[in-house]
Design an enzyme around this catalytic site. Structure first.
Site, PDB file in Angstrom:
ATOM      1  N   ASP A 156       2.725  -1.393  -2.791  1.00 38.23           N
ATOM      2  CA  ASP A 156       1.464  -1.785  -3.422  1.00 38.23           C
ATOM      3  C   ASP A 156       1.782  -2.499  -4.734  1.00 38.23           C
ATOM      4  OD1 ASP A 156      -0.124  -0.696  -1.441  1.00 38.23           O
ATOM      5  OD2 ASP A 156      -0.321   1.237  -2.444  1.00 38.23           O
ATOM      6  N   ASP A 170      -4.304  -3.713   2.503  1.00 43.74           N
ATOM      7  CA  ASP A 170      -5.464  -2.871   2.184  1.00 43.74           C
ATOM      8  C   ASP A 170      -6.728  -3.719   2.019  1.00 43.74           C
ATOM      9  OD1 ASP A 170      -3.777  -0.648   2.119  1.00 43.74           O
ATOM     10  OD2 ASP A 170      -3.426  -0.827  -0.032  1.00 43.74           O
TER      11      ASP A 170
END
Length: 197
Positions: A156, A170
């Protein structure tokens, strides 16, 4: 001769304009639906491939250039790029259930692949394509990144202020989910039919 014409049928006889020639005409009306469905499937996989490739490329750049480095401020402290490894679900939730999230992602991919056969709606093709691409992006991390197969931590890097850190996969999953909710409220089904409750 008359008997032969009756059996074979000529353009002037009722037999020629009856059941025999009508079947091919009826069959000719149906095939356009199949190519249209195939185009929708092509859109689904094209969107999925684009989302997957974008996610994969971004993670490769982040791992190579940003990991173990200072965060990069994009919009002051409101938006930064910072590399982290996330063993949980989207936005960092549920880090103790990595294997379960891996199985869920794999199941989502299978369901979308099966649903694609009945797909005749362009908006649904785009939505499912985003879901598929995002699920594949994070599943790739789960399988190939440390600490191990099906337990890998997702990369991330997008860090808005006062919000969880996430990645492009995401984002694709969330955008696809929102689009599906909108389509469902509007009564549009994946097969292209519209119903009003």
């Amino acid at each position: 001769m008359a008997e032969a014409e009756r059996i074979i049928g000529t353009p002037d006889t009722p037999d020629a304009a009856g059941d025999g020639p009508e079947r091919p005409d009826a069959e000719r009306e149906q095939p356009p639906e199949r190519p249209r469905g195939k185009r929708r499937i092509a859109v689904l996989f094209a969107v999925a491939a684009f989302a997957y490739a974008l996610d994969l490329a971004s993670k490769m750049i982040v791992v190579a250039r940003l990991e173990h480095q200072e965060p990069i401020e994009i919009v002051g402290d409101w938006l930064r790029f910072v590399a982290i490894r996330n063993a949980g679900a989207a936005f960092g939730f549920g880090e103790a259930f990595t294997v379960i999230f891996t199985v869920i992602a794999a199941a989502v991919i299978v369901v979308i692949a099966r649903l694609a056969r009945k797909l005749h709606s362009l908006p649904w093709a785009i939505a499912l394509g985003m879901l598929l691409g995002g699920a594949l992006g994070n599943l790739t991390d789960r399988i190939f990144r440390s600490p191990g197969v099906f337990e890998g931590a997702v990369v991330d890097f997008i860090a808005p202020k006062h919000f969880a850190v996430f990645n492009l996969a995401d984002s694709a999953i969330v955008c696809g989910g929102i689009l599906i909710v909108i389509l469902s409220f509007r009564g549009l089904d994946p097969d292209g039919t519209v119903h009003k409750d």
